[in-house]
Design a protein around this motif. Structure first.
Motif, mmCIF file in Angstrom:
data_model
loop_
_atom_site.group_PDB
_atom_site.id
_atom_site.type_symbol
_atom_site.label_atom_id
_atom_site.label_comp_id
_atom_site.label_asym_id
_atom_site.label_seq_id
_atom_site.Cartn_x
_atom_site.Cartn_y
_atom_site.Cartn_z
ATOM 1 N N VAL A 281 -24.534 9.752 -33.799
ATOM 2 C CA VAL A 281 -23.220 9.046 -34.056
ATOM 3 C C VAL A 281 -22.971 8.446 -32.834
ATOM 4 O O VAL A 281 -22.477 7.138 -32.713
ATOM 5 C CB VAL A 281 -22.188 10.027 -34.510
ATOM 6 C CG1 VAL A 281 -20.853 9.654 -34.358
ATOM 7 C CG2 VAL A 281 -22.719 10.615 -35.816
ATOM 8 N N ASP A 282 -22.756 8.950 -31.563
ATOM 9 C CA ASP A 282 -22.702 7.996 -30.389
ATOM 10 C C ASP A 282 -23.507 6.742 -30.148
ATOM 11 O O ASP A 282 -23.139 5.755 -29.906
ATOM 12 C CB ASP A 282 -23.040 9.081 -29.069
ATOM 13 C CG ASP A 282 -22.068 10.081 -28.937
ATOM 14 O OD1 ASP A 282 -20.975 9.881 -29.404
ATOM 15 O OD2 ASP A 282 -22.229 11.041 -28.066
ATOM 16 N N GLY A 283 -24.920 6.839 -30.810
ATOM 17 C CA GLY A 283 -25.833 5.758 -30.611
ATOM 18 C C GLY A 283 -25.128 4.629 -31.654
ATOM 19 O O GLY A 283 -25.131 3.539 -31.250
ATOM 20 N N VAL A 284 -24.628 5.097 -32.860
ATOM 21 C CA VAL A 284 -24.302 4.101 -33.765
ATOM 22 C C VAL A 284 -23.062 3.628 -33.316
ATOM 23 O O VAL A 284 -22.812 2.386 -33.650
ATOM 24 C CB VAL A 284 -23.757 5.105 -35.210
ATOM 25 C CG1 VAL A 284 -22.900 4.083 -36.110
ATOM 26 C CG2 VAL A 284 -24.970 5.452 -35.866
ATOM 27 N N LEU A 285 -22.112 4.136 -32.685
ATOM 28 C CA LEU A 285 -20.758 3.734 -32.124
ATOM 29 C C LEU A 285 -21.116 2.562 -30.888
ATOM 30 O O LEU A 285 -20.574 1.535 -30.926
ATOM 31 C CB LEU A 285 -19.902 4.771 -31.437
ATOM 32 C CG LEU A 285 -19.344 5.773 -32.528
ATOM 33 C CD1 LEU A 285 -18.602 6.852 -31.977
ATOM 34 C CD2 LEU A 285 -18.436 4.843 -33.490
ATOM 35 N N GLU A 286 -22.216 2.804 -30.226
ATOM 36 C CA GLU A 286 -22.650 1.978 -28.848
ATOM 37 C C GLU A 286 -23.123 0.894 -29.634
ATOM 38 O O GLU A 286 -22.893 -0.295 -29.010
ATOM 39 C CB GLU A 286 -23.820 2.721 -28.360
ATOM 40 C CG GLU A 286 -24.010 1.984 -27.053
ATOM 41 C CD GLU A 286 -25.139 2.635 -26.209
ATOM 42 O OE1 GLU A 286 -24.804 3.596 -25.369
ATOM 43 O OE2 GLU A 286 -26.307 2.542 -26.429
#
Length: 366
Positions: free
Chosen positions: A75-80
């Protein structure tokens, strides 16, 4: 599923005993596979061309429990990545509660998203909640939502982003065989609610059974969402039942070990007496345990942040009316020998292969 594949009752054990040691040929082949998986990240082998970032998109992210380090990392990667494309994101976290899933999907749909990203939930179990998205022509991609990477047959999920789960499982089990010199006494932890988890567990069991000197003591079914409350008593029960015969713990996720290690420490179990290896996902706590030599000796770490970027790229291709890439990132085994490389100093596996710049180039974004 046969009794040898899984212990259905948490208090019952399925035991497979052998007396011969693994042959030198078996060990040499296992060592070859493990050595290859331990190598630093290879140069980028994924897509280098594709549509520019489609403007003004809003996506919903449905997460299967953000307490799970793997899911949180994706999810952090998606947001980034979404920040780079200029998209807005709304996250829906079901905290591992099955009764919330369809309600949250309905809430996500009510927000009229342009696309849906599923992180960690089984696509088939979500099908009643996904069909309304498909009916509106809303594209869907996911991470670890099925047993194989690629489109998920029988569902509207256009792309399941993942490493090869069966290869992940195979490498994990082979690493245990190598570390044990071919005579590991193994307990496997899985969550049978998820096809990808059970598929990995079954593959690990098959590899251990094929080792002529290894012993598959048991496969234990523990819900990931209940691991905090279940693993302490499960670990105590396994120690009492198997004692020194239990020398290796294999799991489909690092989170099981978060709650097993304190029990082992309290029981006075030496670090060298029980080794833990995980077939995913490479959590911060797993990296810490490997670095400090605290029971865990390996994890097949997913490139979580990279997978988040890939999810955004696959979704962008669907927005542009183009096919998904079907790209599968190679399996990587993290051990004490390489734990500091490729992002390991930040307690994660973040391949140093320039994937961020490559995706920016594809999307024509600064």
């Amino acid at each position: 599923m046969s009794p040898n594949a899984m212990a259905h009752d948490p208090e019952q054990a399925t035991v497979q005993r052998v007396t011969a040691l693994a042959s030198p040929r078996e060990l040499a082949e296992a060592q070859r596979v493990v050595d290859a998986a331990e190598q630093p990240a290879a140069p980028w082998s994924g897509p280098r061309t594709g549509p520019r970032a489609q403007p003004g998109k809003h996506i919903a992210v449905f997460a299967e429990d953000l307490r799970n380090g793997g899911i949180l990392g994706v999810v952090d990667g998606v947001l980034e990545a979404a920040k780079v494309t200029g998209w807005s994101v709304k996250i829906f976290d079901d905290v591992g509660a099955p009764d919330l899933r369809l309600k949250l999907l309905a809430s996500a749909l009510a927000g009229n998203p342009d696309g849906l990203v599923i992180v960690g939930s089984d696509a088939h179990s979500l099908l009643p909640g996904l069909e309304p998205f498909a009916a509106r022509g809303i594209p869907i991609v996911g991470w670890h939502v099925a047993a194989k990477a690629g489109a998920v047959p029988g569902t509207p999920v256009a792309m399941n982003v993942s490493t090869d789960p069966l290869e992940v499982a195979r490498v994990t089990a082979l690493a245990a065989i190598v570390q044990s010199g071919g005579h590991a006494g193994v307990v496997i932890f899985t969550d049978s609610r998820y096809r990808v988890a059970q598929g990995k567990a079954d593959e690990m069991a098959a590899v251990i059974r094929a080792c002529s000197g290894c012993t598959l003591l048991e496969m234990r079914d523990v819900a990931i969402s209940r691991s905090e409350e279940t693993m302490p008593r499960t670990t105590r029960a396994l120690l009492a039942q198997y004692g020194k015969r239990w020398t290796y713990a294999l799991a489909i996720n690092d989170i099981y070990f978060d709650y097993a290690v304190p029990v082992l420490t309290q029981a006075g179990t030496p670090n060298g007496a029980l080794s833990m290896l995980s077939a995913g996902d490479g959590s911060e706590s797993a990296f810490l345990r490997i670095r400090t030599g605290t029971f865990q000796t390996a994890t097949v770490a997913e490139p979580l942040n990279l997978h988040g970027w890939q999810l955004i790229d696959e979704m962008n291709r669907l927005f542009a009316g183009q096919p998904v890439t079907d790209y599968v990132f190679p399996v990587h085994l993290v051990t004490a020998g390489n734990v500091g490389a490729d992002g390991g100093d930040r307690l994660l596996y973040d391949p140093a292969n320039g994937y961020r710049d490559i995706y920016r180039h594809i999307w024509q974004r600064p």
